[in-house]
Design a protein around this motif. Structure first.
Motif, PDB file in Angstrom:
ATOM      1  N   PHE A 172     -40.624 -14.380 -42.712  1.00  0.00           N
ATOM      2  CA  PHE A 172     -38.971 -14.874 -42.787  1.00  0.00           C
ATOM      3  C   PHE A 172     -38.462 -14.989 -41.213  1.00  0.00           C
ATOM      4  O   PHE A 172     -37.497 -15.583 -40.894  1.00  0.00           O
ATOM      5  CB  PHE A 172     -38.120 -14.169 -43.648  1.00  0.00           C
ATOM      6  CG  PHE A 172     -38.359 -14.770 -45.011  1.00  0.00           C
ATOM      7  CD1 PHE A 172     -38.456 -16.222 -45.347  1.00  0.00           C
ATOM      8  CD2 PHE A 172     -38.573 -13.584 -45.910  1.00  0.00           C
ATOM      9  CE1 PHE A 172     -38.709 -16.150 -46.855  1.00  0.00           C
ATOM     10  CE2 PHE A 172     -38.892 -13.884 -47.351  1.00  0.00           C
ATOM     11  CZ  PHE A 172     -38.788 -15.239 -47.565  1.00  0.00           C
ATOM     12  N   ARG A 173     -39.123 -14.213 -40.266  1.00  0.00           N
ATOM     13  CA  ARG A 173     -38.669 -14.194 -38.995  1.00  0.00           C
ATOM     14  C   ARG A 173     -38.387 -15.535 -38.244  1.00  0.00           C
ATOM     15  O   ARG A 173     -39.235 -16.372 -38.462  1.00  0.00           O
ATOM     16  CB  ARG A 173     -39.665 -13.237 -38.019  1.00  0.00           C
ATOM     17  CG  ARG A 173     -39.125 -13.126 -36.649  1.00  0.00           C
ATOM     18  CD  ARG A 173     -39.916 -12.177 -35.918  1.00  0.00           C
ATOM     19  NE  ARG A 173     -39.396 -10.857 -35.978  1.00  0.00           N
ATOM     20  CZ  ARG A 173     -40.292  -9.800 -35.813  1.00  0.00           C
ATOM     21  NH1 ARG A 173     -41.486 -10.036 -35.295  1.00  0.00           N
ATOM     22  NH2 ARG A 173     -39.755  -8.591 -35.897  1.00  0.00           N
ATOM     23  N   ASN A 174     -37.313 -15.492 -37.706  1.00  0.00           N
ATOM     24  CA  ASN A 174     -37.112 -16.878 -37.027  1.00  0.00           C
ATOM     25  C   ASN A 174     -37.674 -16.801 -35.554  1.00  0.00           C
ATOM     26  O   ASN A 174     -37.126 -16.214 -34.670  1.00  0.00           O
ATOM     27  CB  ASN A 174     -35.733 -17.252 -36.906  1.00  0.00           C
ATOM     28  CG  ASN A 174     -35.307 -18.303 -36.134  1.00  0.00           C
ATOM     29  OD1 ASN A 174     -36.160 -18.945 -35.664  1.00  0.00           O
ATOM     30  ND2 ASN A 174     -33.961 -18.637 -35.722  1.00  0.00           N
ATOM     31  N   SER A 190     -27.705 -20.748 -30.368  1.00  0.00           N
ATOM     32  CA  SER A 190     -26.853 -21.256 -31.535  1.00  0.00           C
ATOM     33  C   SER A 190     -26.110 -22.660 -31.097  1.00  0.00           C
ATOM     34  O   SER A 190     -25.916 -22.771 -29.925  1.00  0.00           O
ATOM     35  CB  SER A 190     -26.048 -20.378 -32.259  1.00  0.00           C
ATOM     36  OG  SER A 190     -25.141 -19.861 -31.123  1.00  0.00           O
ATOM     37  N   GLY A 191     -25.656 -23.417 -31.886  1.00  0.00           N
ATOM     38  CA  GLY A 191     -24.788 -24.577 -31.815  1.00  0.00           C
ATOM     39  C   GLY A 191     -25.662 -25.808 -31.676  1.00  0.00           C
ATOM     40  O   GLY A 191     -25.079 -26.812 -31.266  1.00  0.00           O
ATOM     41  N   LYS A 192     -27.043 -25.793 -32.207  1.00  0.00           N
ATOM     42  CA  LYS A 192     -27.374 -27.094 -32.080  1.00  0.00           C
ATOM     43  C   LYS A 192     -28.137 -27.428 -33.309  1.00  0.00           C
ATOM     44  O   LYS A 192     -29.229 -28.191 -33.600  1.00  0.00           O
ATOM     45  CB  LYS A 192     -28.678 -26.853 -31.097  1.00  0.00           C
ATOM     46  CG  LYS A 192     -29.763 -25.924 -31.353  1.00  0.00           C
ATOM     47  CD  LYS A 192     -30.993 -25.989 -30.721  1.00  0.00           C
ATOM     48  CE  LYS A 192     -32.101 -25.259 -31.186  1.00  0.00           C
ATOM     49  NZ  LYS A 192     -33.373 -25.399 -30.446  1.00  0.00           N
ATOM     50  N   SER A 193     -27.710 -26.952 -34.504  1.00  0.00           N
ATOM     51  CA  SER A 193     -28.334 -27.126 -35.596  1.00  0.00           C
ATOM     52  C   SER A 193     -28.118 -28.393 -36.600  1.00  0.00           C
ATOM     53  O   SER A 193     -29.269 -28.934 -36.933  1.00  0.00           O
ATOM     54  CB  SER A 193     -27.769 -25.635 -36.630  1.00  0.00           C
ATOM     55  OG  SER A 193     -26.490 -25.844 -36.731  1.00  0.00           O
ATOM     56  N   CYS A 194     -27.052 -28.733 -36.881  1.00  0.00           N
ATOM     57  CA  CYS A 194     -26.968 -30.037 -37.849  1.00  0.00           C
ATOM     58  C   CYS A 194     -25.609 -30.510 -37.833  1.00  0.00           C
ATOM     59  O   CYS A 194     -24.953 -30.340 -36.952  1.00  0.00           O
ATOM     60  CB  CYS A 194     -27.443 -29.591 -39.098  1.00  0.00           C
ATOM     61  SG  CYS A 194     -26.014 -28.904 -40.173  1.00  0.00           S
ATOM     62  N   CYS A 195     -25.669 -31.455 -38.927  1.00  0.00           N
ATOM     63  CA  CYS A 195     -24.091 -31.954 -39.026  1.00  0.00           C
ATOM     64  C   CYS A 195     -23.573 -32.835 -38.254  1.00  0.00           C
ATOM     65  O   CYS A 195     -23.373 -32.620 -37.120  1.00  0.00           O
ATOM     66  CB  CYS A 195     -23.196 -30.956 -39.325  1.00  0.00           C
ATOM     67  SG  CYS A 195     -23.189 -30.100 -41.009  1.00  0.00           S
ATOM     68  N   LYS A 196     -23.632 -34.143 -38.760  1.00  0.00           N
ATOM     69  CA  LYS A 196     -22.863 -35.458 -38.098  1.00  0.00           C
ATOM     70  C   LYS A 196     -21.347 -34.868 -37.659  1.00  0.00           C
ATOM     71  O   LYS A 196     -20.537 -34.664 -38.435  1.00  0.00           O
ATOM     72  CB  LYS A 196     -22.708 -36.375 -39.047  1.00  0.00           C
ATOM     73  CG  LYS A 196     -21.965 -36.143 -40.451  1.00  0.00           C
ATOM     74  CD  LYS A 196     -23.151 -35.519 -41.485  1.00  0.00           C
ATOM     75  CE  LYS A 196     -22.169 -34.793 -42.598  1.00  0.00           C
ATOM     76  NZ  LYS A 196     -23.202 -34.054 -43.484  1.00  0.00           N
ATOM     77  N   LYS A 197     -21.313 -34.451 -36.345  1.00  0.00           N
ATOM     78  CA  LYS A 197     -20.103 -33.926 -36.062  1.00  0.00           C
ATOM     79  C   LYS A 197     -19.318 -35.458 -35.171  1.00  0.00           C
ATOM     80  O   LYS A 197     -20.037 -36.144 -34.383  1.00  0.00           O
ATOM     81  CB  LYS A 197     -20.012 -32.940 -34.888  1.00  0.00           C
ATOM     82  CG  LYS A 197     -21.235 -31.833 -35.011  1.00  0.00           C
ATOM     83  CD  LYS A 197     -20.920 -30.791 -33.975  1.00  0.00           C
ATOM     84  CE  LYS A 197     -22.208 -29.869 -34.044  1.00  0.00           C
ATOM     85  NZ  LYS A 197     -22.424 -28.780 -33.221  1.00  0.00           N
ATOM     86  N   SER A 217     -38.129 -19.314 -33.369  1.00  0.00           N
ATOM     87  CA  SER A 217     -37.580 -20.378 -32.523  1.00  0.00           C
ATOM     88  C   SER A 217     -36.430 -19.778 -31.754  1.00  0.00           C
ATOM     89  O   SER A 217     -36.340 -20.196 -30.510  1.00  0.00           O
ATOM     90  CB  SER A 217     -36.975 -21.439 -33.470  1.00  0.00           C
ATOM     91  OG  SER A 217     -35.676 -21.261 -33.782  1.00  0.00           O
ATOM     92  N   GLU A 218     -35.890 -18.654 -32.051  1.00  0.00           N
ATOM     93  CA  GLU A 218     -34.933 -18.169 -31.371  1.00  0.00           C
ATOM     94  C   GLU A 218     -34.256 -18.795 -30.572  1.00  0.00           C
ATOM     95  O   GLU A 218     -33.777 -18.854 -29.399  1.00  0.00           O
ATOM     96  CB  GLU A 218     -35.666 -17.092 -30.336  1.00  0.00           C
ATOM     97  CG  GLU A 218     -35.004 -15.936 -29.724  1.00  0.00           C
ATOM     98  CD  GLU A 218     -34.405 -15.196 -30.995  1.00  0.00           C
ATOM     99  OE1 GLU A 218     -33.335 -15.289 -31.204  1.00  0.00           O
ATOM    100  OE2 GLU A 218     -35.031 -14.136 -31.309  1.00  0.00           O
ATOM    101  N   CYS A 219     -33.635 -19.885 -31.111  1.00  0.00           N
ATOM    102  CA  CYS A 219     -32.944 -20.886 -30.618  1.00  0.00           C
ATOM    103  C   CYS A 219     -31.374 -20.459 -30.160  1.00  0.00           C
ATOM    104  O   CYS A 219     -30.833 -19.560 -30.889  1.00  0.00           O
ATOM    105  CB  CYS A 219     -32.576 -22.157 -31.592  1.00  0.00           C
ATOM    106  SG  CYS A 219     -31.944 -21.574 -33.172  1.00  0.00           S
TER     107      CYS A 219
END
Lengths: 102, 102
Positions: A87-89, A95-102, A91-93
Motif C-alpha cells: 500500500f505504500r505510495n 500534494s495539491g495535484k490530485s483531482c477535482c474540477k476546480k 509516487s511521493e507526489c
DNA sequence: AAAACACATTGACAAACTTCTATATGACGC
DNA sequence: GCGTCATATAGAAGTTTGTCAATGTGTTTT
C-alpha cells in the motif's frame, strides 16, 4: 492477494486479547494452558482467539498428546508486512495535484 | 505502544472496502468524490471509512475549499510495520521445548 | 474400562461494526 | 443573502464479533 484474505490476516491484530497473546508468544512456543494462565479469559474464549490467529496464518499450532503448542509464524508475519508494503505510495507526489474540477 | 492503540491501527486493514480505498490511494492523492465514484457505497459510508483510516494514522486528509483530499501516510504504514516486526520471534527455537509438565 | 485432563465446539447474549436515510455544516457562485 | 455542492454527523437497522456456560472429543493415567 484478494482483499477478503487480507482482511482475515489483519483481524489477527485487531483485538487486545489477541495482541496480548502474540506478545506472550514473542519469546517462543507456549502451550494453551500456559497462555491461559496469564490471561483474564475463559478457556473457550482462548480457543476462539487461537483459531483466529491460526486461520490468519500468524500463529502455528502443534499438537503433542493432549497439549496444543502455539508459536508465532515468522512467515505469516512476513506475509502481513508484504501486504502493508503493497500500500505504500511511492509516487511521493507533491500534494495539491490530485483531482477535482476546480 | 499499548495494545489498544495497535488494535485501532490494524482495524484500518480489516474491512474490504477500506482495503479497496487504500488500493485506490496507492497511486497518489485523491479527493473523496473521486474515491466514491469507484465504490458501491453511499457518501456517508465513505466518510465513515475515511475517518477510521485517518484515526488509524494510515491516511492523511487535506482540506482544500469544499474538497477533502486523501493520501496514504507512509509514516503511518511504517509504524504499522514496526508493530508487526515487534511480534517476530527471534529465538527461532527448535520446537518441542516449550512448556507443560509432561 | 473408568476417571481425569487439555482443548474444541455449540449456543446464547451483549457489544461493536457496517450500512443506510435524513439532516447539518461549511464553502462557492450568483 | 440564497441556492448548490462536497463532506460530516446523527440515528436506526442488520450483521459480525467477543464472551461465557455447557458439552463434546481425544489423550493419558490409574
Amino acid at each position: 492477494m484478494d482483499n477478503k484474505k487480507v482482511a482475515v490476516i489483519f483481524k489477527a491484530f485487531c483485538d487486545e486479547n489477541r495482541l496480548h497473546i502474540l506478545g506472550l508468544l514473542r519469546n517462543g512456543e507456549r502451550c494453551a494452558c500456559n497462555i491461559l494462565e496469564e490471561m483474564q479469559i475463559t478457556q473457550p474464549t482462548l480457543s476462539h482467539h487461537m483459531k483466529i490467529l491460526c486461520d490468519a496464518g500468524i500463529v502455528i499450532g502443534r499438537k503433542e498428546g493432549k497439549w496444543m503448542h502455539y508459536s508465532i509464524s515468522n512467515e505469516g508475519l512476513k506475509e502481513a508486512m508484504v501486504c502493508l508494503e503493497h500500500f505504500r505510495n511511492d509516487s511521493e507526489c507533491e500534494s495539491g495535484k490530485s483531482c477535482c474540477k476546480k
